[in-house]
Design a protein around this motif. Structure first.
Motif, PDB file in Angstrom:
ATOM      1  N   LYS A  11      -8.746 -22.164 -12.380  1.00 56.18           N
ATOM      2  CA  LYS A  11      -9.778 -22.012 -12.604  1.00 56.18           C
ATOM      3  C   LYS A  11     -10.710 -22.613 -13.664  1.00 56.18           C
ATOM      4  N   TYR A  12     -10.317 -21.988 -14.805  1.00 54.25           N
ATOM      5  CA  TYR A  12     -10.550 -23.304 -15.557  1.00 54.25           C
ATOM      6  C   TYR A  12     -11.215 -24.716 -15.720  1.00 54.25           C
ATOM      7  N   GLN A  13      -9.816 -25.362 -15.659  1.00 54.83           N
ATOM      8  CA  GLN A  13     -10.010 -26.671 -15.147  1.00 54.83           C
ATOM      9  C   GLN A  13     -10.981 -26.937 -14.070  1.00 54.83           C
ATOM     10  N   ILE A  14     -10.957 -26.464 -13.755  1.00 57.09           N
ATOM     11  CA  ILE A  14     -12.244 -26.587 -12.119  1.00 57.09           C
ATOM     12  C   ILE A  14     -13.569 -26.482 -12.763  1.00 57.09           C
ATOM     13  N   ALA A  15     -13.843 -25.036 -13.515  1.00 57.10           N
ATOM     14  CA  ALA A  15     -15.384 -24.939 -14.412  1.00 57.10           C
ATOM     15  C   ALA A  15     -15.508 -25.677 -15.214  1.00 57.10           C
ATOM     16  N   GLU A  16     -14.566 -26.086 -15.949  1.00 62.14           N
ATOM     17  CA  GLU A  16     -14.927 -27.255 -16.835  1.00 62.14           C
ATOM     18  C   GLU A  16     -15.419 -27.749 -16.584  1.00 62.14           C
ATOM     19  N   GLY A  17     -14.999 -28.659 -15.122  1.00 61.29           N
ATOM     20  CA  GLY A  17     -14.943 -29.761 -14.359  1.00 61.29           C
ATOM     21  C   GLY A  17     -16.762 -29.503 -14.325  1.00 61.29           C
ATOM     22  N   ILE A  18     -17.192 -28.915 -13.577  1.00 58.85           N
ATOM     23  CA  ILE A  18     -18.164 -28.218 -13.195  1.00 58.85           C
ATOM     24  C   ILE A  18     -19.211 -28.360 -14.557  1.00 58.85           C
ATOM     25  N   LYS A  19     -18.762 -28.195 -15.993  1.00 63.32           N
ATOM     26  CA  LYS A  19     -19.779 -27.808 -16.561  1.00 63.32           C
ATOM     27  C   LYS A  19     -20.398 -29.630 -17.192  1.00 63.32           C
ATOM     28  N   LYS A  20     -18.924 -30.381 -16.880  1.00 59.61           N
ATOM     29  CA  LYS A  20     -19.252 -31.572 -17.399  1.00 59.61           C
ATOM     30  C   LYS A  20     -20.196 -32.688 -17.150  1.00 59.61           C
ATOM     31  N   GLU A  21     -20.109 -31.775 -15.393  1.00 59.59           N
ATOM     32  CA  GLU A  21     -21.177 -32.310 -14.252  1.00 59.59           C
ATOM     33  C   GLU A  21     -22.836 -32.217 -14.766  1.00 59.59           C
ATOM     34  N   ILE A  22     -22.356 -30.711 -15.680  1.00 59.51           N
ATOM     35  CA  ILE A  22     -24.260 -30.175 -15.790  1.00 59.51           C
ATOM     36  C   ILE A  22     -25.170 -30.841 -16.642  1.00 59.51           C
ATOM     37  N   LEU A  42     -11.464 -31.963  -4.391  1.00 61.49           N
ATOM     38  CA  LEU A  42     -10.667 -31.762  -5.567  1.00 61.49           C
ATOM     39  C   LEU A  42      -9.109 -32.008  -4.569  1.00 61.49           C
ATOM     40  N   GLU A  43      -9.767 -31.121  -3.182  1.00 60.31           N
ATOM     41  CA  GLU A  43      -9.094 -30.940  -2.467  1.00 60.31           C
ATOM     42  C   GLU A  43      -7.702 -29.961  -3.134  1.00 60.31           C
ATOM     43  N   VAL A  44      -8.240 -28.433  -2.871  1.00 55.66           N
ATOM     44  CA  VAL A  44      -7.801 -27.496  -3.616  1.00 55.66           C
ATOM     45  C   VAL A  44      -8.435 -26.461  -2.612  1.00 55.66           C
ATOM     46  N   SER A  45      -7.838 -25.348  -3.102  1.00 57.77           N
ATOM     47  CA  SER A  45      -8.671 -24.109  -1.833  1.00 57.77           C
ATOM     48  C   SER A  45      -9.572 -23.210  -2.825  1.00 57.77           C
ATOM     49  N   ARG A  46     -10.367 -22.564  -1.320  1.00 56.38           N
ATOM     50  CA  ARG A  46     -11.706 -21.977  -2.174  1.00 56.38           C
ATOM     51  C   ARG A  46     -11.603 -21.017  -3.269  1.00 56.38           C
ATOM     52  N   GLY A  47     -10.350 -20.806  -3.108  1.00 58.19           N
ATOM     53  CA  GLY A  47     -10.476 -19.386  -3.974  1.00 58.19           C
ATOM     54  C   GLY A  47     -10.294 -19.194  -5.113  1.00 58.19           C
ATOM     55  N   PRO A  48      -9.757 -20.453  -6.317  1.00 59.04           N
ATOM     56  CA  PRO A  48     -10.019 -20.869  -7.220  1.00 59.04           C
ATOM     57  C   PRO A  48     -11.606 -21.804  -7.928  1.00 59.04           C
ATOM     58  N   VAL A  49     -12.231 -22.138  -6.500  1.00 56.36           N
ATOM     59  CA  VAL A  49     -13.338 -22.533  -6.556  1.00 56.36           C
ATOM     60  C   VAL A  49     -14.133 -21.548  -6.976  1.00 56.36           C
ATOM     61  N   ARG A  50     -14.129 -20.599  -6.001  1.00 54.37           N
ATOM     62  CA  ARG A  50     -15.065 -20.196  -5.913  1.00 54.37           C
ATOM     63  C   ARG A  50     -14.882 -18.756  -7.775  1.00 54.37           C
ATOM     64  N   GLU A  51     -13.358 -18.645  -8.472  1.00 54.52           N
ATOM     65  CA  GLU A  51     -13.301 -17.727  -8.871  1.00 54.52           C
ATOM     66  C   GLU A  51     -13.663 -18.619 -10.638  1.00 54.52           C
ATOM     67  N   ALA A  52     -14.265 -20.405 -10.443  1.00 49.45           N
ATOM     68  CA  ALA A  52     -14.334 -20.958 -11.325  1.00 49.45           C
ATOM     69  C   ALA A  52     -16.341 -20.509 -11.548  1.00 49.45           C
ATOM     70  N   MET A  53     -16.707 -20.719 -10.490  1.00 45.00           N
ATOM     71  CA  MET A  53     -17.849 -20.807 -10.007  1.00 45.00           C
ATOM     72  C   MET A  53     -18.025 -19.708 -10.698  1.00 45.00           C
ATOM     73  N   GLN A  54     -17.804 -18.493 -10.171  1.00 42.83           N
ATOM     74  CA  GLN A  54     -17.531 -16.700 -10.412  1.00 42.83           C
ATOM     75  C   GLN A  54     -17.790 -16.815 -12.391  1.00 42.83           C
ATOM     76  N   LEU A  55     -16.876 -17.060 -12.681  1.00 41.62           N
ATOM     77  CA  LEU A  55     -17.068 -17.638 -14.609  1.00 41.62           C
ATOM     78  C   LEU A  55     -18.240 -18.539 -14.866  1.00 41.62           C
ATOM     79  N   LEU A  56     -19.053 -19.051 -14.298  1.00 45.10           N
ATOM     80  CA  LEU A  56     -20.130 -20.131 -15.078  1.00 45.10           C
ATOM     81  C   LEU A  56     -21.450 -19.108 -14.432  1.00 45.10           C
ATOM     82  N   VAL A  57     -20.857 -18.520 -13.603  1.00 42.69           N
ATOM     83  CA  VAL A  57     -22.872 -17.302 -13.061  1.00 42.69           C
ATOM     84  C   VAL A  57     -22.489 -16.269 -14.529  1.00 42.69           C
ATOM     85  N   MET A  58     -21.325 -16.313 -14.744  1.00 41.23           N
ATOM     86  CA  MET A  58     -21.082 -15.543 -15.452  1.00 41.23           C
ATOM     87  C   MET A  58     -21.204 -15.836 -17.449  1.00 41.23           C
TER      88      MET A  58
END
Length: 226
Positions: A11-22, A42-58
């Motif tokens: 989830k942290y790696q996905i969050a960092e990737g989204i940050k870079k895009e922003i 990313l060819e991953v399940s939605r669970g860690p993506v959801r967690e990553a997005m929640q981190l970025l909301v915070m």
């Protein structure tokens, strides 16, 4: 989306990737960000993506709208003028007063290196690099104070500052002027006079931000698209 995915701390790696895009302005204010799209790319399940997005909301980089969708946060004129700029002036001047007479040759070499990186970023019109170096320049002032509480306060607003830099600089397209202003500020630091340095820092923050706030939206649009 260019993210190197590993199994650990997904989830942290996905969050960092989204940050870079922003921060590279590949995801713009108000853009919708969906679990399904990111998971598919990313060819991953939605669970860690959801967690990553929640981190970025915070962290203030994403905003949930009407509990149904998530979008990239905006930065508004009001937030910049009434919160970020006053906070930056107070925090950076406080740090400067604490740190100024402890600065040595290595500190000024680092400032010089950062200004030179700005010049290179300007030469190649590399906006993401310029924004990152701009952050590092001001962060060096904060960190050199050796005050952990101040560093934590800075880290608390850092993503909002990054958003401000990304949106403002991408619209103003005036990297050379920003570079010149940082070089001018560094020259005031080199005078050895604290009062001159403090006034120079205050003038710099105001001059490089206030004239451009009209480029930002007056208020954040959080309404859903039909």
């Amino acid at each position: 989306m260019d993210i190197n995915i590993k199994k650990s701390s997904l989830k942290y790696q996905i969050a960092e990737g989204i940050k870079k895009e922003i921060f590279r302005a590949k995801l713009n204010p108000g853009d919708k960000v969906t679990e399904s799209d990111i998971a598919k790319k990313l060819e991953v399940s939605r669970g860690p993506v959801r967690e990553a997005m929640q981190l970025l909301v915070m962290e203030g980089l994403l905003v949930s709208v009407t509990y149904k969708e998530t979008r990239v946060s905006s930065i508004t004129t009001e937030e910049v003028t009434e919160l970020l700029i006053p906070m930056r002036i107070n925090m950076e001047i406080f740090a400067l007063k604490k740190a100024y007479f402890t600065w040595n040759e290595q500190h000024f070499e680092k400032f010089d290196e950062l200004v030179n990186q700005m010049k290179r970023a300007t030469m190649f019109n590399d906006m993401p690099l310029f924004n990152e170096v701009d952050i590092q320049f001001h962060e060096l002032i904060i960190v050199s104070s050796n005050m952990n509480n101040l560093v934590h306060l800075w880290e608390g607003i850092l993503n909002r500052i990054r958003l401000h830099f990304v949106h403002q600089n991408s619209l103003s397209l005036d990297l050379q002027k920003f570079t010149d202003e940082h070089e001018k500020l560094l020259n005031t630091f080199k005078t050895g006079d604290l009062d001159t340095a403090v006034q120079g820092l205050k003038d710099h923050i105001i001059k490089t931000n206030i004239p451009r706030v009209e480029l930002l939206p007056d208020q954040e649009n959080e309404s859903s698209e039909e």
